[in-house]
Design a protein around this motif. Structure first.
Motif, mmCIF file in Angstrom:
data_model
loop_
_atom_site.group_PDB
_atom_site.id
_atom_site.type_symbol
_atom_site.label_atom_id
_atom_site.label_comp_id
_atom_site.label_asym_id
_atom_site.label_seq_id
_atom_site.Cartn_x
_atom_site.Cartn_y
_atom_site.Cartn_z
ATOM 1 N N ARG A 35 64.195 86.899 7.504
ATOM 2 C CA ARG A 35 64.363 87.886 8.342
ATOM 3 C C ARG A 35 65.895 87.996 8.823
ATOM 4 O O ARG A 35 66.562 87.194 8.687
ATOM 5 C CB ARG A 35 63.779 87.443 9.613
ATOM 6 C CG ARG A 35 62.092 87.480 9.670
ATOM 7 C CD ARG A 35 61.594 87.265 10.998
ATOM 8 N NE ARG A 35 61.005 85.930 10.970
ATOM 9 C CZ ARG A 35 60.619 85.330 12.318
ATOM 10 N NH1 ARG A 35 60.327 86.023 13.375
ATOM 11 N NH2 ARG A 35 60.088 84.208 12.286
ATOM 12 N N ALA A 36 66.175 89.213 9.320
ATOM 13 C CA ALA A 36 67.714 89.542 9.627
ATOM 14 C C ALA A 36 67.884 88.673 10.853
ATOM 15 O O ALA A 36 67.125 89.056 12.179
ATOM 16 C CB ALA A 36 67.925 90.883 9.742
ATOM 17 N N PHE A 37 68.786 87.818 11.034
ATOM 18 C CA PHE A 37 69.362 87.480 12.357
ATOM 19 C C PHE A 37 70.957 87.518 12.682
ATOM 20 O O PHE A 37 71.472 86.868 11.985
ATOM 21 C CB PHE A 37 68.846 86.000 12.464
ATOM 22 C CG PHE A 37 67.303 85.782 12.860
ATOM 23 C CD1 PHE A 37 66.516 86.173 14.030
ATOM 24 C CD2 PHE A 37 66.600 85.434 11.762
ATOM 25 C CE1 PHE A 37 65.332 85.792 14.085
ATOM 26 C CE2 PHE A 37 65.240 84.902 11.564
ATOM 27 C CZ PHE A 37 64.637 85.295 13.089
ATOM 28 N N PRO A 38 71.195 88.656 13.383
ATOM 29 C CA PRO A 38 72.536 88.773 13.579
ATOM 30 C C PRO A 38 73.346 87.559 14.096
ATOM 31 O O PRO A 38 74.348 87.304 13.767
ATOM 32 C CB PRO A 38 72.554 89.910 14.536
ATOM 33 C CG PRO A 38 71.369 90.727 14.380
ATOM 34 C CD PRO A 38 70.298 89.744 14.058
ATOM 35 N N ALA A 39 72.743 86.741 14.830
ATOM 36 C CA ALA A 39 73.327 85.571 15.278
ATOM 37 C C ALA A 39 73.614 84.483 14.230
ATOM 38 O O ALA A 39 74.751 83.547 14.382
ATOM 39 C CB ALA A 39 72.462 84.664 16.211
ATOM 40 N N ARG A 40 73.104 84.599 13.134
ATOM 41 C CA ARG A 40 73.493 83.821 11.723
ATOM 42 C C ARG A 40 74.208 84.473 11.000
ATOM 43 O O ARG A 40 74.292 83.986 9.719
ATOM 44 C CB ARG A 40 72.185 83.118 11.154
ATOM 45 C CG ARG A 40 71.345 82.266 12.168
ATOM 46 C CD ARG A 40 71.584 80.857 12.152
ATOM 47 N NE ARG A 40 73.063 80.767 12.711
ATOM 48 C CZ ARG A 40 73.078 80.434 14.093
ATOM 49 N NH1 ARG A 40 72.095 80.532 14.932
ATOM 50 N NH2 ARG A 40 74.486 80.244 14.887
ATOM 51 N N GLY A 41 74.615 85.831 11.271
ATOM 52 C CA GLY A 41 75.439 86.605 10.535
ATOM 53 C C GLY A 41 74.617 87.195 9.268
ATOM 54 O O GLY A 41 75.375 87.825 8.086
ATOM 55 N N GLY A 42 73.291 87.453 9.231
ATOM 56 C CA GLY A 42 72.704 87.899 8.037
ATOM 57 C C GLY A 42 71.185 87.494 8.088
ATOM 58 O O GLY A 42 70.542 86.938 9.186
ATOM 59 N N ALA A 43 70.570 87.449 6.933
ATOM 60 C CA ALA A 43 69.220 87.143 6.935
ATOM 61 C C ALA A 43 69.075 85.566 6.704
ATOM 62 O O ALA A 43 69.982 84.839 6.158
ATOM 63 C CB ALA A 43 68.725 87.756 5.332
ATOM 64 N N VAL A 44 67.955 85.233 7.307
ATOM 65 C CA VAL A 44 67.577 83.598 7.468
ATOM 66 C C VAL A 44 66.161 83.405 6.690
ATOM 67 O O VAL A 44 65.399 84.381 6.993
ATOM 68 C CB VAL A 44 67.788 83.106 8.706
ATOM 69 C CG1 VAL A 44 67.460 81.631 8.915
ATOM 70 C CG2 VAL A 44 69.200 83.170 9.222
ATOM 71 N N THR A 45 66.108 82.636 5.888
ATOM 72 C CA THR A 45 64.722 82.239 5.396
ATOM 73 C C THR A 45 64.143 81.169 6.008
ATOM 74 O O THR A 45 64.963 80.166 6.159
ATOM 75 C CB THR A 45 64.910 81.980 3.894
ATOM 76 O OG1 THR A 45 65.452 82.971 2.877
ATOM 77 C CG2 THR A 45 63.536 81.561 3.414
ATOM 78 N N GLY A 46 63.013 81.277 6.425
ATOM 79 C CA GLY A 46 62.201 80.093 7.123
ATOM 80 C C GLY A 46 60.652 80.056 6.797
ATOM 81 O O GLY A 46 60.221 81.023 6.296
ATOM 82 N N ASP A 47 60.212 78.907 6.926
ATOM 83 C CA ASP A 47 58.822 78.639 6.983
ATOM 84 C C ASP A 47 58.061 78.918 8.038
ATOM 85 O O ASP A 47 58.500 78.827 9.311
ATOM 86 C CB ASP A 47 58.430 77.017 6.670
ATOM 87 C CG ASP A 47 59.013 76.581 5.362
ATOM 88 O OD1 ASP A 47 58.869 77.559 4.317
ATOM 89 O OD2 ASP A 47 59.439 75.450 5.015
ATOM 90 N N LEU A 48 56.819 79.628 8.030
ATOM 91 C CA LEU A 48 56.145 80.080 8.951
ATOM 92 C C LEU A 48 54.932 79.269 9.402
ATOM 93 O O LEU A 48 54.283 78.688 8.345
ATOM 94 C CB LEU A 48 55.569 81.579 8.919
ATOM 95 C CG LEU A 48 56.545 82.661 8.450
ATOM 96 C CD1 LEU A 48 55.974 83.918 7.957
ATOM 97 C CD2 LEU A 48 57.689 82.717 9.502
ATOM 98 N N PHE A 49 54.745 78.788 10.709
ATOM 99 C CA PHE A 49 53.666 78.106 10.844
ATOM 100 C C PHE A 49 52.615 78.839 12.037
ATOM 101 O O PHE A 49 53.120 79.588 12.746
ATOM 102 C CB PHE A 49 54.210 76.789 11.619
ATOM 103 C CG PHE A 49 54.959 75.858 10.555
ATOM 104 C CD1 PHE A 49 54.459 74.874 9.976
ATOM 105 C CD2 PHE A 49 56.414 76.372 10.415
ATOM 106 C CE1 PHE A 49 54.918 74.174 9.011
ATOM 107 C CE2 PHE A 49 57.079 75.678 9.510
ATOM 108 C CZ PHE A 49 56.591 74.568 8.861
ATOM 109 N N ARG A 50 51.523 78.266 11.964
ATOM 110 C CA ARG A 50 50.537 78.771 13.036
ATOM 111 C C ARG A 50 49.652 77.382 13.448
ATOM 112 O O ARG A 50 48.976 76.618 12.748
ATOM 113 C CB ARG A 50 49.677 79.845 12.376
ATOM 114 C CG ARG A 50 48.486 80.434 13.309
ATOM 115 C CD ARG A 50 47.805 81.593 12.773
ATOM 116 N NE ARG A 50 46.881 82.077 13.517
ATOM 117 C CZ ARG A 50 46.884 83.159 14.403
ATOM 118 N NH1 ARG A 50 48.020 83.522 14.489
ATOM 119 N NH2 ARG A 50 45.984 83.445 14.816
ATOM 120 N N LEU A 51 49.388 77.381 14.811
ATOM 121 C CA LEU A 51 48.340 76.540 15.387
ATOM 122 C C LEU A 51 47.355 77.392 16.095
ATOM 123 O O LEU A 51 47.699 77.974 17.100
ATOM 124 C CB LEU A 51 49.087 75.668 16.113
ATOM 125 C CG LEU A 51 48.011 74.428 16.877
ATOM 126 C CD1 LEU A 51 47.408 73.697 16.126
ATOM 127 C CD2 LEU A 51 48.899 73.753 17.859
#
Length: 198
Positions: free
Chosen positions: A163-179
């Motif tokens: 996803r794009a996260f301007p605070a990180r200066g661009g795209a950030v890849t992350g693992d998604l979780f659900r409970l």
């Protein structure tokens, strides 16, 4: 989303070692110092670095407004022995679908397994008081400690997303979780003693 019980700024959750309470203006210096640490901000998707006092003040106002409106629940973490001294933040923010869990812990408190204790308490409050159906979360793929907190609190990995996260200066890849509520009910209890601090 959240009931009247959590919408008053006297609301708090006490755990064995922590006091979770509404954040307030006097927390600004601690948030600026702790969340402004590059080691902390860099592991999040949304905390900018450098972090300005104006951004901290806006965050505190937004958190309190969300708590009062019942659209979220953002709590300051403090040790029970020093309830006025913020050491981190944990919260659930509403939106479309399930609310999203977010958290950070100041570097001086890392390694004490405090974040697992805080996350477990917030999840218990959400499912018990708000009658929620599910909670989502994400963790940067390079943040193993955060992923361990989620997994040990019952979350299940559902995928990976960039996803794009301007605070990180661009795209950030992350693992998604659900409970979901059924899984939460099926857990004998979330064991905060085994959760790693983020």
């Amino acid at each position: 989303m959240f009931p009247d019980l959590t919408r008053d700024d006297v609301f708090r959750i006490e755990t064995r070692r922590l006091w979770l309470r509404w954040p307030c203006a006097k927390d600004a210096d601690a948030v600026l110092r702790l969340a402004g640490d590059p080691a902390v901000a860099g592991m999040t998707a949304q905390i900018p670095h450098p972090l300005s006092r104006a951004e901290v003040d806006a965050f505190l106002l937004q958190a309190r407004a969300g708590n009062a409106a019942g659209t979220g629940l953002t709590l300051a973490l403090a040790r029970r022995s020093a309830p006025a001294n913020l050491i981190g933040v944990v919260g659930l923010v509403g939106g479309e679908g399930a609310p999203e869990l977010g958290y950070w812990l100041g570097r001086p408190s890392w390694g004490g397994r405090l974040m697992g204790e805080a996350v477990a308490a917030v999840l218990d409050a959400y499912f018990a008081y708000a009658g929620g159906a599910a909670v989502t979360a994400s963790a940067r793929i390079d943040n193993a400690a955060s992923r361990r907190v989620l997994e040990r609190c019952g979350f299940v990995r559902t995928g990976t997303e960039t996803r794009a996260f301007p605070a990180r200066g661009g795209a950030v890849t992350g693992d998604l979780f659900r409970l979901d509520r059924a899984r939460w009910l099926g857990l004998a209890s979330i064991d905060p003693e085994t959760a790693q601090a983020a």
